[in-house]
Scaffold this motif. Structure first.
Motif, PDB file in Angstrom:
ATOM      1  N   ASN A 139       1.830   3.960  -0.353  1.00 57.08           N
ATOM      2  CA  ASN A 139       0.669   3.296  -0.958  1.00 57.08           C
ATOM      3  C   ASN A 139      -0.541   4.216  -0.951  1.00 57.08           C
ATOM      4  N   ALA A 140      -0.780   4.870   0.208  1.00 54.59           N
ATOM      5  CA  ALA A 140      -1.966   5.717   0.332  1.00 54.59           C
ATOM      6  C   ALA A 140      -1.960   6.780  -0.765  1.00 54.59           C
TER       7      ALA A 140
ATOM      8  N   LYS B  12      -0.092   6.677  -3.578  1.00 57.95           N
ATOM      9  CA  LYS B  12      -0.052   6.029  -4.895  1.00 57.95           C
ATOM     10  C   LYS B  12      -1.458   5.644  -5.373  1.00 57.95           C
TER      11      LYS B  12
ATOM     12  N   ASP C 112      -7.100   6.914   3.505  1.00 54.85           N
ATOM     13  CA  ASP C 112      -7.097   7.588   2.202  1.00 54.85           C
ATOM     14  C   ASP C 112      -8.457   7.497   1.546  1.00 54.85           C
TER      15      ASP C 112
ATOM     16  N   ILE D 289      -8.612   4.257  -4.299  1.00 59.59           N
ATOM     17  CA  ILE D 289      -9.382   3.260  -5.060  1.00 59.59           C
ATOM     18  C   ILE D 289      -9.986   2.167  -4.177  1.00 59.59           C
TER      19      ILE D 289
ATOM     20  N   ILE E  74      -3.220  -9.130   0.259  1.00 59.53           N
ATOM     21  CA  ILE E  74      -2.305  -8.002   0.050  1.00 59.53           C
ATOM     22  C   ILE E  74      -1.052  -8.076   0.921  1.00 59.53           C
TER      23      ILE E  74
ATOM     24  N   ARG F 184       2.311 -10.144  -3.997  1.00 58.59           N
ATOM     25  CA  ARG F 184       0.924 -10.093  -4.441  1.00 58.59           C
ATOM     26  C   ARG F 184       0.489  -8.657  -4.672  1.00 58.59           C
ATOM     27  N   GLN F 185      -0.098  -8.452  -5.833  1.00 57.56           N
ATOM     28  CA  GLN F 185      -0.706  -7.168  -6.131  1.00 57.56           C
ATOM     29  C   GLN F 185      -2.103  -7.472  -6.616  1.00 57.56           C
TER      30      GLN F 185
ATOM     31  N   GLY G 289       5.079  -1.323  -8.943  1.00 56.58           N
ATOM     32  CA  GLY G 289       5.387  -1.756  -7.573  1.00 56.58           C
ATOM     33  C   GLY G 289       5.821  -3.208  -7.590  1.00 56.58           C
TER      34      GLY G 289
ATOM     35  N   GLY H 103       4.937  -5.410  -4.971  1.00 58.42           N
ATOM     36  CA  GLY H 103       4.041  -6.267  -4.182  1.00 58.42           C
ATOM     37  C   GLY H 103       4.726  -6.739  -2.911  1.00 58.42           C
ATOM     38  N   LEU H 104       5.805  -6.071  -2.539  1.00 60.60           N
ATOM     39  CA  LEU H 104       6.546  -6.493  -1.333  1.00 60.60           C
ATOM     40  C   LEU H 104       6.293  -5.585  -0.138  1.00 60.60           C
ATOM     41  N   GLY H 105       5.864  -4.365  -0.423  1.00 66.57           N
ATOM     42  CA  GLY H 105       5.741  -3.356   0.629  1.00 66.57           C
ATOM     43  C   GLY H 105       4.959  -3.827   1.835  1.00 66.57           C
ATOM     44  N   LEU H 106       3.725  -4.291   1.613  1.00 62.55           N
ATOM     45  CA  LEU H 106       2.879  -4.665   2.751  1.00 62.55           C
ATOM     46  C   LEU H 106       3.391  -5.923   3.452  1.00 62.55           C
TER      47      LEU H 106
ATOM     48  N   SER I 290      -9.225   3.430   1.879  1.00 59.35           N
ATOM     49  CA  SER I 290      -8.677   2.412   2.783  1.00 59.35           C
ATOM     50  C   SER I 290      -8.134   3.068   4.035  1.00 59.35           C
TER      51      SER I 290
HETATM   52  P1  ADP Z   1       2.844  -2.664  -4.215  1.00 53.01           P
HETATM   53  O1  ADP Z   1       4.312  -2.549  -4.485  1.00 53.01           O
HETATM   54  O2  ADP Z   1       2.102  -3.305  -5.346  1.00 53.01           O
HETATM   55  O3  ADP Z   1       2.219  -1.379  -3.768  1.00 53.01           O
HETATM   56  P2  ADP Z   1       2.205  -3.633  -1.556  1.00 53.01           P
HETATM   57  O4  ADP Z   1       2.603  -4.899  -0.886  1.00 53.01           O
HETATM   58  O5  ADP Z   1       2.588  -2.357  -0.897  1.00 53.01           O
HETATM   59  O6  ADP Z   1       2.775  -3.721  -3.027  1.00 53.01           O
HETATM   60  O7  ADP Z   1       0.650  -3.671  -1.736  1.00 53.01           O
HETATM   61  C1  ADP Z   1       0.026  -4.820  -2.257  1.00 53.01           C
HETATM   62  C2  ADP Z   1      -1.245  -4.466  -2.989  1.00 53.01           C
HETATM   63  O8  ADP Z   1      -2.226  -3.976  -2.067  1.00 53.01           O
HETATM   64  C3  ADP Z   1      -1.079  -3.348  -3.993  1.00 53.01           C
HETATM   65  O9  ADP Z   1      -0.642  -3.833  -5.244  1.00 53.01           O
HETATM   66  C4  ADP Z   1      -2.475  -2.745  -4.066  1.00 53.01           C
HETATM   67  O10 ADP Z   1      -3.255  -3.475  -4.977  1.00 53.01           O
HETATM   68  C5  ADP Z   1      -3.032  -2.967  -2.666  1.00 53.01           C
HETATM   69  N1  ADP Z   1      -2.945  -1.760  -1.817  1.00 53.01           N
HETATM   70  C6  ADP Z   1      -2.025  -1.464  -0.868  1.00 53.01           C
HETATM   71  N2  ADP Z   1      -2.288  -0.276  -0.262  1.00 53.01           N
HETATM   72  C7  ADP Z   1      -3.410   0.201  -0.845  1.00 53.01           C
HETATM   73  C8  ADP Z   1      -4.199   1.394  -0.654  1.00 53.01           C
HETATM   74  N3  ADP Z   1      -3.877   2.323   0.248  1.00 53.01           N
HETATM   75  N4  ADP Z   1      -5.303   1.534  -1.439  1.00 53.01           N
HETATM   76  C9  ADP Z   1      -5.644   0.614  -2.341  1.00 53.01           C
HETATM   77  N5  ADP Z   1      -4.940  -0.512  -2.582  1.00 53.01           N
HETATM   78  C10 ADP Z   1      -3.838  -0.727  -1.840  1.00 53.01           C
END
Ligand code: ADP
Length: 664
Positions: A403-404, A406, A434, A437, A447, A452-453, A464, A466-469, A493
């Motif tokens: 994510n960082a 991306k 990072d 944005i 998040i 959720r994105q 993406g 929206g499952l990673g976090l 962030s």
């Molecule tokens: P995704 O597959 O969309 O990256 P995540 O669950 O990993 O799904 O993250 C959810 C949302 O959180 C992302 O869609 C993004 O909007 C926001 N996000 C996560 N990490 C960061 C980051 N390092 N900087 C900015 N936004 C982030």
């Protein structure tokens, strides 16, 4: 008697006697007002106009006597006690007077008795008033109970000490659809559902024996066969000696409640069934997607390496990247399904965080470089050990780093690993900062929610799931850690994860083994060279029914190994009997007479294959699969789709062990 003033009406033709009575009463301590009359006319007139506490009457009066006076007093003032005070009166007459309602009679030569007689008469009247009041109250309370019972929304019943019904209210009859008469005694039992009777009676007997409140849920069967579910309870009624004289209870119609409960149970069963189907579907989907991915990833990698610079090489790289992305998405979905089905098994081991996280960061170096982002790792001097599951930690750090990078377009991604003390607990913290944005404050809470994105729908700016976090947070929780995020829109962030620190020093055994491994590494690389130089390539048997996968593996391995493939169980058994293979790669889902696992077991029965490594290759990457393979005859496990590197690293590791073993 108002203010202790005793109002006496005295019917007496002798004024002196009236005076004597007055004095006598005053001497006895009464404060009195005495009206003295001697004729019937005056008597009637006073009695009709005033209220008296007591009437004293001589027996013989001019033209009239005590019987006449008594009757008049009963008519005009029935509650006022009447005492006959007479010079002489026969016993029979006296009895007759008492019968007709006089409260006493006093002979004038025993006039001293009068104050006692009056006192008793007044007491009696008081007692009578109390009794009347009590009776009235009882009647009122009965009436109230009756009304309540009539309108009560619950059924009410009463039984005797033996448990036989003596009363039911209208609602009871309505719920059971029995008449009052049918319900009496043990008649009601007949309307109880056959299957509930024994349980109900047993519970009732137990409760009555123990003098406890009884509760029961049971069914009434109506005459038309319809069922009414009721919740019944009864409490014992006791007398003043604490003996049970009966029971009072209620029944509440819970038919609708039961129906809802049944529907909920059905819905739950259905949901569980759906969940099972979902897991099954995921397992199958995973299999179906993984097998073709082996072809896509493997061959595009081979193509990319072999092709000269140009469009075709770029296209093959795009195919490879897409395949890898598809594989990553598949892994995320499977991770989430593991969390949801609560089948996640942890294998904690002590991990030195700086070393491990650094190895994960390395993988991202190329991607960061391509985006011109600096990737820096800083850590404490000390060794920082934490007891964690490697697979989960890997997923946490990878997702956060991914994510960082991306979401950053210029600047840097900094990884800090340090020791912290919080509430006297020692922790290790990995923070990933990072200059990307950033995330608006209002979005920080969403998040971590699944799917959720921040940019969703048609306006989605980033790829993406929206499952990673979501997975990161669940995994951090599972590892007894915490995750925090600090972010500012347009600035960047910082995601921090903290885990319990176990130690900061090497053990003696670790120190010794580091030295030994360094020596071993050296000998192994020498052996590696030797093997290659001899051109004595190890022989591998690849059992696989998918032609594309066969082709991929043969191509990947052709430089270092000789590969023979087959998709037929019987042929494989023949092959292993006629030749010796150094390693066997075994696909598990062969769609043949035997599964890969069974075939592995067959091969292991042969003496010369007792020590031969068999690598299970399967697209079933669900929970427990690995354990199943390893306990079922295979020695190693590789899940589809695997990359060229993963396959080569595993085979090289295995070859090293074989060679070391041969040397020993
Ligand atoms: P995704 O597959 O969309 O990256 P995540 O669950 O990993 O799904 O993250 C959810 C949302 O959180 C992302 O869609 C993004 O909007 C926001 N996000 C996560 N990490 C960061 C980051 N390092 N900087 C900015 N936004 C982030």
């Amino acid at each position: 008697m108002i203010n202790n003033l005793l109002k006496i009406l005295c019917l007496e033709d002798d004024v002196r006697d009236a005076e004597i009575i007055k004095e006598l009463m005053q001497d006895a301590g009464y404060e009195i007002s005495l009206d003295h009359v001697s004729t019937q006319k005056d008597f009637v007139q006073l009695l009709g106009s005033k209220r008296y506490d007591i009437i004293l009457s001589d027996f013989s009066l001019p033209g009239f006597n005590a019987f006449g006076a008594l009757r008049l007093s009963k008519d005009l003032s029935p509650e006022t006690p009447f005492i006959c005070v007479s010079g002489s009166i026969g016993e029979e007459t006296a009895i007759q007077l008492l019968r007709e309602g006089a409260v006493d009679y006093i002979l004038k030569d025993r006039l001293v008795r009068l104050p006692f007689a009056i006192k008793r008469a007044l007491e009696e009247i008081q007692e009578k008033e109390i009794r009347i009041k009590a009776e009235f109250e009882l009647r009122e309370s009965e009436r109230r109970f009756q009304t309540l019972a009539e309108v009560s929304p619950v059924g009410i019943f009463q039984t005797d000490a033996m448990g036989f019904t003596t009363y039911v209210n209208p609602r009871w009859c309505q719920i059971s659809e029995l008449s009052y008469e049918e319900a009496m005694g043990n008649g009601w039992i007949k309307a109880v559902h056959e299957d509930d009777r024994e349980k109900l009676i047993k519970g009732w007997v137990a409760a009555t024996n123990s003098h406890q409140v009884s509760y029961a849920e049971y069914r009434f069967v109506h005459k038309d066969g319809k069922i009414a579910w009721v919740m019944g309870q009864a409490i014992p009624e006791k007398n003043t000696k604490n003996e049970i004289i009966g029971y009072v209870g209620t029944i509440t119609d819970i038919t609708d409640l039961k129906r809802t409960e049944e529907e909920l149970i059905k819905a739950r069963d259905k949901a569980e069934e759906m969940n099972r189907l979902k897991s099954n579907f995921l397992a199958n989907m995973s299999h179906e997607l993984r097998t073709p991915l082996v072809g896509i990833i493997g061959l595009s990698q081979v193509l990319n390496e072999d092709l000269p610079e140009g469009d075709s090489k770029r296209y093959s790289k795009l195919i490879l990247d897409s395949g890898i992305r598809l594989k990553e998405t598949l892994n995320l979905i499977l991770d989430l399904s593991k969390i949801e089905s609560e089948t996640l098994q942890l294998n904690p081991e002590e991990i030195e965080m700086t070393e491990y996280v650094s190895s994960l960061v390395k993988v991202f170096e190329k991607t960061a470089e391509a985006k011109k982002i600096k990737l820096k790792i800083n850590s404490d001097e000390e060794l920082l050990y934490s007891n964690l599951d490697k697979i989960l930690l890997n997923s946490i750090i990878n997702n956060l780093l991914n994510n960082a990078i991306k979401y950053t377009f210029k600047g840097y991604v900094n990884i800090d690993i340090k020791k912290l003390t919080e509430d006297e607990k020692q922790l290790v913290e990995v923070s990933i900062r990072d200059t990307g944005i950033g995330i608006a404050e209002k979005n920080l809470s969403i998040i971590f929610e699944p799917f959720r994105q921040i940019s969703e729908g048609w306006n989605r700016n980033f790829e993406g799931t929206g499952l990673g976090l979501t997975i990161v947070k669940e995994y951090v929780n599972k590892l007894d850690g915490i995750i925090t995020v600090d972010s500012q829109l347009g600035v960047g962030s910082t995601f921090k994860v903290r885990f319990p620190l176990t130690r900061t020093k090497l053990t003696d055994t670790e120190r010794i083994s580091i030295v030994q491994n360094a020596a071993k590494d050296l000998t192994e690389s020498i052996k590696n060279v030797l093997v290659k130089n001899k051109n004595n390539k190890p022989l591998i048997l690849y059992v696989e029914d998918d032609n594309v996968s066969q082709k991929v593996v043969e191509t990947i391995l052709e430089k270092e190994y000789r590969v023979e493939s087959s998709n037929d169980c019987d042929q494989v058994i023949e092959m292993v009997k006629t030749k010796h293979y150094d390693i066997i790669l075994m696909d598990i889902n062969l769609k043949d007479r035997l599964s890969g696992l069974d075939l592995a077991k067959e091969i292991k029965k042969l003496k010369e294959y007792l020590d031969t490594p068999i690598i299970a290759i399967t697209a079933y990457a669900m929970v427990e699969d690995k354990e199943k393979m390893l306990s079922g005859g295979c020695t190693h496990y590789l899940s589809k789709p695997f990359s060229r590197n993963e396959l080569l690293t595993l085979l090289n590791e295995i070859m090293m062990t074989i060679l070391t073993r041969k040397d020993l």
